[in-house]
Design a protein around this motif. Structure first.
Motif, short mmCIF file in Angstrom:
data_model
loop_
_atom_site.label_atom_id
_atom_site.label_comp_id
_atom_site.label_asym_id
_atom_site.label_seq_id
_atom_site.Cartn_x
_atom_site.Cartn_y
_atom_site.Cartn_z
N ALA A 10 -36.87 -30.79 100.73
CA ALA A 10 -38.02 -29.88 100.63
C ALA A 10 -37.49 -28.49 99.74
O ALA A 10 -38.04 -27.54 100.03
N GLY A 14 -38.56 -31.24 95.39
CA GLY A 14 -39.07 -32.28 96.40
C GLY A 14 -40.33 -31.79 96.61
O GLY A 14 -41.36 -32.50 96.78
N GLU A 32 -37.10 -32.92 105.30
CA GLU A 32 -36.03 -31.66 104.98
C GLU A 32 -34.99 -31.36 106.11
O GLU A 32 -35.51 -31.21 107.38
N HIS A 34 -33.39 -28.80 106.94
CA HIS A 34 -33.25 -27.41 107.48
C HIS A 34 -34.53 -26.98 108.09
O HIS A 34 -35.43 -27.73 108.03
N GLY A 38 -37.33 -24.68 100.59
CA GLY A 38 -36.92 -24.01 99.43
C GLY A 38 -35.39 -24.27 99.05
O GLY A 38 -35.09 -24.23 97.79
N LEU A 40 -31.98 -24.41 97.70
CA LEU A 40 -31.31 -23.19 97.14
C LEU A 40 -31.98 -21.93 96.99
O LEU A 40 -31.55 -20.95 97.04
N PHE A 397 -22.65 -14.47 99.51
CA PHE A 397 -23.04 -16.05 99.32
C PHE A 397 -21.66 -16.72 98.68
O PHE A 397 -21.32 -16.44 97.71
N THR A 406 -27.69 -27.10 101.04
CA THR A 406 -28.21 -28.39 100.17
C THR A 406 -27.63 -29.51 100.48
O THR A 406 -28.06 -30.37 99.86
N VAL A 413 -22.92 -25.64 92.86
CA VAL A 413 -24.20 -25.13 92.72
C VAL A 413 -25.29 -26.04 91.95
O VAL A 413 -26.26 -26.06 92.30
C1 LIG Z 1 -26.83 -18.23 93.86
C2 LIG Z 1 -27.68 -18.90 93.12
C3 LIG Z 1 -28.55 -18.21 92.31
C4 LIG Z 1 -29.61 -19.09 91.56
N1 LIG Z 1 -30.56 -18.06 91.03
C5 LIG Z 1 -31.47 -18.83 90.25
C6 LIG Z 1 -32.50 -18.11 89.62
O1 LIG Z 1 -32.25 -16.80 89.72
N2 LIG Z 1 -33.39 -18.69 88.84
C7 LIG Z 1 -33.31 -20.10 88.90
O2 LIG Z 1 -34.30 -20.63 88.01
N3 LIG Z 1 -32.54 -20.85 89.58
C8 LIG Z 1 -31.48 -20.24 90.58
N4 LIG Z 1 -30.82 -21.06 90.90
C9 LIG Z 1 -30.79 -22.53 90.86
C10 LIG Z 1 -31.85 -22.86 91.37
O3 LIG Z 1 -31.72 -22.40 93.07
C11 LIG Z 1 -31.54 -24.47 91.64
O4 LIG Z 1 -31.46 -25.15 90.29
C12 LIG Z 1 -33.15 -25.24 92.38
O5 LIG Z 1 -33.18 -24.48 93.38
C13 LIG Z 1 -32.57 -26.52 92.93
O6 LIG Z 1 -33.83 -27.17 93.68
P1 LIG Z 1 -33.60 -28.65 93.95
O7 LIG Z 1 -34.77 -29.03 94.67
O8 LIG Z 1 -33.23 -29.49 92.98
O9 LIG Z 1 -32.48 -28.85 95.10
P2 LIG Z 1 -32.14 -27.88 96.33
O10 LIG Z 1 -32.62 -26.32 96.39
O11 LIG Z 1 -30.76 -28.22 96.47
O12 LIG Z 1 -32.97 -28.71 97.58
C14 LIG Z 1 -32.62 -30.09 98.02
C15 LIG Z 1 -32.99 -30.04 99.44
O13 LIG Z 1 -32.63 -31.30 99.95
C16 LIG Z 1 -32.06 -31.01 101.46
N5 LIG Z 1 -31.47 -32.29 101.68
C17 LIG Z 1 -30.24 -32.78 101.09
N6 LIG Z 1 -29.85 -33.97 101.87
C18 LIG Z 1 -30.89 -34.16 102.71
C19 LIG Z 1 -30.99 -35.16 103.48
N7 LIG Z 1 -29.98 -36.08 103.99
N8 LIG Z 1 -31.80 -35.29 104.48
C20 LIG Z 1 -32.85 -34.16 104.27
N9 LIG Z 1 -32.88 -33.19 103.53
C21 LIG Z 1 -31.74 -33.33 102.76
C22 LIG Z 1 -31.42 -29.88 101.39
O14 LIG Z 1 -31.38 -29.20 102.65
C23 LIG Z 1 -32.37 -29.05 100.45
O15 LIG Z 1 -33.36 -28.31 100.91
C24 LIG Z 1 -29.71 -20.33 91.69
C25 LIG Z 1 -28.94 -21.14 92.55
C26 LIG Z 1 -27.83 -20.32 93.09
C27 LIG Z 1 -26.74 -21.16 94.11
#
Ligand SMILES: Cc1cc2nc3c(=O)[nH]c(=O)nc-3n(C[C@H](O)[C@H](O)[C@H](O)COP(=O)(O)OP(=O)(O)OC[C@H]3O[C@@H](n4cnc5c(N)ncnc54)[C@H](O)[C@@H]3O)c2cc1C
Length: 461
Positions: A10, A14, A32, A34, A38, A40, A397, A406, A413
């Protein structure tokens, strides 16, 4: 216990996929691991105050009138309102290399003028690059990878300009060391420079609260503290998931935001590519400091400052724990025109980090290493930001934090360097969204969730 689609994770992708599918009447369950949504881009509390996990800026901030811009399309599809989030724009930002500085804001003419002034001989070539970026069909599912450095060098002849443009673009979404795919370059160039950046005035939480509200209104089920342990795919097709608590959820399809390799490794049996697909290696440390006065009083008036100490930008894991040559400074207090902005008294300093030592340090050495790395970051920017006596460390961090929040292998990242833009895996009804599908950042992740839900699970219905 039977769902049309189980979504793994989530995070932003997601959540967006869940809202979209539930709007169209699909029975959806988001699992999710956690206790908070949210991924990352989440938030936490420490010492009685709230911190965003990783928020520098929201990219893709095109004006509202541009109805077909990704952010506006996305907000309509998710039934979100820009007013609800109160996004405040950057004032201006800079890319600083030895002897040269480029300035940009949400008015693209500012970057154009800055390039023309610093690189007069490159003015026309830069216009050609911008035209190429605008024309590139970044959403095609059938493009071969194209190395960005070589493509840029065929248009621009000044290596310093190439390095300076790559610096912010790579920092804000490149999963590959040293080079990047030209498609990813175009996506990020557009989202940063052509569309612009801002911050939700209240930080990330109002966006997450709005997404959680839409998800609940649409009727999707959200299970927190609910890890997916295995994906059952007996004959090359998914039948359901086993959860950490032993429950089995049957489903017709899965959309996973856990990462490509990470998802394949959950499969039982695991497909052959679960051992061959490359894992990511790019990670960061980010130190958060409290400032005891407005940043402008310390001579810091940029919203974001990309600083590189050498003429070449080395985007790769450094030999040491963190890279001393390059940093990104983000100053939430320098966004907007005087509105109240969450975290306005903070400075976020980000540097490339070598994930392996961070992941393996014993707990006491880890604590010391974080404090030393943060102190080294302040020393490294002292000539640009004389903060001695004005900055107090709040938190650091590291790649270990990314792994924890994540599950990304190596605490990478931006996940794997090889993206799967069409979201397909070797398993028939298992699809990817989010980081390893290839649309990165907050808006990118939301867009990824919506587009993968549309493409694989709604369009064919
Ligand atoms: C330090 C930092 C700063 C950033 N700053 C910015 C910014 O300023 N602006 C911007 O646009 N982007 C920023 N980003 C990038 C942005 O955070 C990510 O690109 C975006 O949040 C990715 O979202 P996602 O849904 O793909 O994945 P994620 O956020 O990785 O979510 C995946 C989720 O899946 C869950 N999960 C994984 N495996 C399992 C499992 N087996 N069972 C259940 N749950 C599971 C995890 O717990 C997680 O909650 C930053 C990233 C970092 C690290």
């Amino acid at each position: 216990m039977r769902f049309d689609t189980v979504i793994i994770g989530a995070g932003l992708s997601g959540l967006a996929a869940g809202i979209r599918l539930a709007h169209f009447g699909r029975r959806v369950c988001l699992c999710e691991r956690h206790t908070r949504i949210g991924g990352l881009n989440s938030w936490y509390e420490r010492g009685g105050r709230r911190f965003d996990v990783g928020l520098h800026a929201l990219t893709n901030l095109a004006p509202r009138q541009r109805r077909e811009a990704p952010i506006n399309r996305l907000f309509r599809q998710l039934r979100l309102s820009r007013d609800e989030l109160h996004i405040v724009p950057q004032r201006h930002s800079r890319i600083v290399f030895p002897g040269c500085s480029l300035r940009f804001s949400n008015d693209f003419a500012v970057l154009e003028a800055s390039v023309a002034e610093a690189f007069p001989a490159q003015h026309e070539a830069f216009q050609r690059l911008v035209a190429a970026v605008r024309d590139y069909d970044v959403y095609s599912y059938h493009l071969e990878p194209l190395p960005a450095r070589k493509t840029l060098a065929a248009i621009l002849s000044d290596p310093l300009l190439i390095e300076m443009l790559l610096c912010p673009v790579m920092y804000y979404g490149n999963a590959q060391a040293d080079d990047m795919d030209f498609r990813a370059f175009c996506i990020l160039f557009r989202s940063l420079f052509l569309e612009g950046v801002g911050r939700p005035a209240g930080g990330i939480r109002p966006l997450l609260d709005a997404l959680a509200a839409r998800l609940a209104e649409a009727g999707a089920e959200l299970r927190l503290n609910c890890g997916v342990r295995t994906i059952a795919c007996p004959d090359g097709a998914v039948t359901g998931v086993s959860l950490d608590d032993g429950t089995f959820l049957e489903c017709d399809s899965i959309l996973s935001s856990a990462g490509h390799l990470e998802t394949l490794r959950l499969c039982d049996p695991a497909p052959a590519s679960a051992t061959t697909h490359p894992a990511g290696c790019i990670s960061f440390i980010e130190s958060i400091f409290h400032l005891d006065c407005p940043p402008a009083d310390l001579g810091l008036d940029d919203s974001i400052l990309f600083l590189n100490r050498t003429p070449e930008f080395a985007y790769r894991p450094p030999a040491a724990l963190a890279d001393a040559q390059s940093t990104v400074l983000c100053l939430p207090g320098n966004f907007g025109g005087g509105e109240t902005v969450a975290g306005a008294d903070l400075l976020r300093v980000t540097s490339l980090a070598n994930p392996q030592p961070w992941l393996h340090l014993p707990a006491d050495e880890y604590r010391v290493a974080k404090a030393e790395a943060a102190a080294a970051q302040l020393d490294g920017i002292a000539d640009i930001a004389p903060l001695a006596g004005h900055a107090r460390l709040a938190d650091v961090f590291t790649p270990r934090t990314v792994l924890r929040y994540t599950g990304h292998l190596n605490g990478a990242v931006y996940g794997s360097p090889r993206k799967l833009y069409d979201g397909r895996t070797p398993i028939r009804n298992l699809f990817l969204c989010g980081t390893d599908q290839g649309f990165l950042g907050i808006v990118g992740a939301l867009l990824s969730g919506v587009s993968m839900a549309n493409y694989h699970l709604l369009a064919k219905a």
